[in-house]
Design an enzyme around this catalytic site. Sequence first.
Site, PDB file in Angstrom:
ATOM      1  N   ASP A   8       0.811  -1.229   0.000  1.00  0.00           N
ATOM      2  CA  ASP A   8       0.000   0.000   0.000  1.00  0.00           C
ATOM      3  C   ASP A   8       0.842   1.275   0.000  1.00  0.00           C
ATOM      4  OD1 ASP A   8      -2.274  -1.508   0.109  1.00  0.00           O
ATOM      5  OD2 ASP A   8      -2.627  -1.204   2.249  1.00  0.00           O
ATOM      6  N   HIS A   9       1.958   1.244   0.732  1.00  0.00           N
ATOM      7  CA  HIS A   9       2.758   2.472   0.848  1.00  0.00           C
ATOM      8  C   HIS A   9       3.348   2.912  -0.485  1.00  0.00           C
ATOM      9  CE1 HIS A   9       2.210   2.910   5.009  1.00  0.00           C
ATOM     10  NE2 HIS A   9       3.046   1.984   5.414  1.00  0.00           N
ATOM     11  N   ARG A  17       1.938  12.616  -5.071  1.00  0.00           N
ATOM     12  CA  ARG A  17       2.182  13.572  -6.155  1.00  0.00           C
ATOM     13  C   ARG A  17       1.176  13.459  -7.302  1.00  0.00           C
ATOM     14  NH1 ARG A  17       7.669  15.910  -8.598  1.00  0.00           N
ATOM     15  NH2 ARG A  17       7.804  16.476  -6.419  1.00  0.00           N
ATOM     16  N   ARG A  51      -9.234   0.989  -0.137  1.00  0.00           N
ATOM     17  CA  ARG A  51     -10.100   1.665   0.842  1.00  0.00           C
ATOM     18  C   ARG A  51     -11.296   2.300   0.166  1.00  0.00           C
ATOM     19  NH1 ARG A  51      -8.675   3.591   5.908  1.00  0.00           N
ATOM     20  NH2 ARG A  51      -6.829   2.589   6.722  1.00  0.00           N
ATOM     21  N   ARG A  55      -7.705   6.139  -0.998  1.00  0.00           N
ATOM     22  CA  ARG A  55      -6.617   7.085  -0.705  1.00  0.00           C
ATOM     23  C   ARG A  55      -5.250   6.599  -1.184  1.00  0.00           C
ATOM     24  NH1 ARG A  55      -5.965   6.620   5.781  1.00  0.00           N
ATOM     25  NH2 ARG A  55      -8.140   7.198   5.685  1.00  0.00           N
ATOM     26  N   HIS A  56      -5.076   5.262  -1.289  1.00  0.00           N
ATOM     27  CA  HIS A  56      -3.809   4.812  -1.877  1.00  0.00           C
ATOM     28  C   HIS A  56      -4.060   3.860  -3.041  1.00  0.00           C
ATOM     29  CE1 HIS A  56      -4.445   1.954   1.418  1.00  0.00           C
ATOM     30  NE2 HIS A  56      -3.909   2.744   2.323  1.00  0.00           N
ATOM     31  N   GLU A  76      -7.392  -6.510   1.270  1.00  0.00           N
ATOM     32  CA  GLU A  76      -7.956  -6.020   2.537  1.00  0.00           C
ATOM     33  C   GLU A  76      -9.095  -5.084   2.194  1.00  0.00           C
ATOM     34  OE1 GLU A  76      -4.947  -4.041   4.761  1.00  0.00           O
ATOM     35  OE2 GLU A  76      -3.821  -5.857   5.137  1.00  0.00           O
ATOM     36  N   THR A 106      -3.651   4.465   9.372  1.00  0.00           N
ATOM     37  CA  THR A 106      -3.648   3.078   8.927  1.00  0.00           C
ATOM     38  C   THR A 106      -4.723   2.366   9.749  1.00  0.00           C
ATOM     39  OG1 THR A 106      -2.299   1.075   8.696  1.00  0.00           O
ATOM     40  CG2 THR A 106      -1.782   2.506  10.548  1.00  0.00           C
ATOM     41  N   THR A 107      -4.956   1.078   9.484  1.00  0.00           N
ATOM     42  CA  THR A 107      -6.006   0.379  10.219  1.00  0.00           C
ATOM     43  C   THR A 107      -5.690   0.372  11.713  1.00  0.00           C
ATOM     44  OG1 THR A 107      -6.140  -1.040   8.297  1.00  0.00           O
ATOM     45  CG2 THR A 107      -7.363  -1.740  10.226  1.00  0.00           C
ATOM     46  N   GLU A 157      -6.613 -12.928  10.948  1.00  0.00           N
ATOM     47  CA  GLU A 157      -5.326 -12.243  11.086  1.00  0.00           C
ATOM     48  C   GLU A 157      -5.363 -11.546  12.436  1.00  0.00           C
ATOM     49  OE1 GLU A 157      -3.816  -9.959   7.751  1.00  0.00           O
ATOM     50  OE2 GLU A 157      -2.848  -8.554   9.125  1.00  0.00           O
ATOM     51  N   HIS A 196       0.442  -6.167  11.416  1.00  0.00           N
ATOM     52  CA  HIS A 196       0.390  -4.775  11.886  1.00  0.00           C
ATOM     53  C   HIS A 196       1.545  -4.469  12.826  1.00  0.00           C
ATOM     54  CE1 HIS A 196      -1.254  -0.820  12.333  1.00  0.00           C
ATOM     55  NE2 HIS A 196      -2.167  -1.142  11.450  1.00  0.00           N
ATOM     56  N   GLY A 197       2.419  -3.607  12.358  1.00  0.00           N
ATOM     57  CA  GLY A 197       3.512  -3.140  13.201  1.00  0.00           C
ATOM     58  C   GLY A 197       4.653  -4.128  13.374  1.00  0.00           C
ATOM     59  N   HIS A 220       4.856  -1.676   6.403  1.00  0.00           N
ATOM     60  CA  HIS A 220       5.612  -0.449   6.683  1.00  0.00           C
ATOM     61  C   HIS A 220       7.120  -0.669   6.821  1.00  0.00           C
ATOM     62  CE1 HIS A 220       5.751   3.763   8.010  1.00  0.00           C
ATOM     63  NE2 HIS A 220       6.805   3.334   8.682  1.00  0.00           N
TER      64      HIS A 220
HETATM   65  N1  PXP Z   1      -2.559  -6.292   8.253  1.00  0.00           N
HETATM   66  C1  PXP Z   1      -3.559  -5.394   8.157  1.00  0.00           C
HETATM   67  C2  PXP Z   1      -4.953  -5.874   8.256  1.00  0.00           C
HETATM   68  C3  PXP Z   1      -3.281  -4.028   7.929  1.00  0.00           C
HETATM   69  O1  PXP Z   1      -4.294  -3.148   7.832  1.00  0.00           O
HETATM   70  C4  PXP Z   1      -1.943  -3.621   7.814  1.00  0.00           C
HETATM   71  C5  PXP Z   1      -1.623  -2.178   7.579  1.00  0.00           C
HETATM   72  O2  PXP Z   1      -2.043  -1.788   6.336  1.00  0.00           O
HETATM   73  C6  PXP Z   1      -0.939  -4.596   7.900  1.00  0.00           C
HETATM   74  C7  PXP Z   1      -1.277  -5.916   8.141  1.00  0.00           C
HETATM   75  C8  PXP Z   1       0.505  -4.243   7.747  1.00  0.00           C
HETATM   76  O3  PXP Z   1       0.897  -3.456   8.808  1.00  0.00           O
HETATM   77  P1  PXP Z   1       2.297  -2.720   8.760  1.00  0.00           P
HETATM   78  O4  PXP Z   1       2.260  -1.783   7.589  1.00  0.00           O
HETATM   79  O5  PXP Z   1       2.370  -2.036  10.079  1.00  0.00           O
HETATM   80  O6  PXP Z   1       3.339  -3.784   8.571  1.00  0.00           O
END
Ligand code: PXP
Length: 248
Positions: A8-9, A17, A51, A55-56, A76, A106-107, A157, A196-197, A220
């Site tokens: 996504d990033h 941009r 989303r 947005r991305h 997702e 983020t979520t 998850e 996540h994280g 991320h």
């Molecule tokens: N899983 C879900 C459901 C998420 O929403 C995200 C963030 O987009 C991630 C995993 C990945 O998290 P991170 O970007 O913190 O690694």
Amino acid sequence: MLLGVNIDHVATLRQARYATMLDSFNAEPSVLEAAYAAQRGGADSITLHVRGDRRHMQDADALLIREKVQLPLNLEMGNTPEMVNFALKLKPDYVCMVPEKREEITTEGGLDAVFYEKELAPSIEKMTAAGIKVSLFIDPEIVQVEAAARLKAPMIELHTGCYANHEGELRAKELERLRMAAERAVELGIQVNAGHGINFQNLAQLVEGIPFLYELNIGHTLISHAIFVGLEQSVRDMKCAMSELTKA
Ligand code: PXP
């Protein structure tokens, strides 16, 4: 243990941009190239979040990746009729249902599968009937895992954000909650993923603390590391770290 790479990033950077001129010949970086790089680095699946506010990731990004990239695709999405219809059109291998709030970066927080059970049931049924394997992104709570089982979700998850964002005793407590939730899911025959994280620093404690993890979804930290080493190498480094930890 498998690695799902969330790209996504890459779209976030492009949108910074080119949001108003996506058709420009200058629009970069390419999410398709990112998916290919992740694949070369050893990704086991590609994750992207389309989303409601786009947005991305855009619909066209998801459709292009679905068409061109051979890896399993994990979409997702929030539980809205629009997104369910999009999933039925895209036909990803997996859908991970997430909560969505407009104002969040983020979520944040897991899906409340207990509270939204009635609303989730028909969406899960429709996507399952179309051959899509549905996952629920939930906080590590036994009641949430049991709701996932009632909804016949074949996988969950577990939200690791709280684990990742704390240290010391609080992290240890969260790890224990994750382990108990994972254990209950395994008892109920549900595949356990996590995300996540998760980063290079907190990976080991997580993997050692939860012996039932099937796939980690990471975004991320991989994109951050990629700024210095490139995405292919970044994914390779994470795969390597994961396989070191899961060696007998
Ligand atoms: N899983 C879900 C459901 C998420 O929403 C995200 C963030 O987009 C991630 C995993 C990945 O998290 P991170 O970007 O913190 O690694």
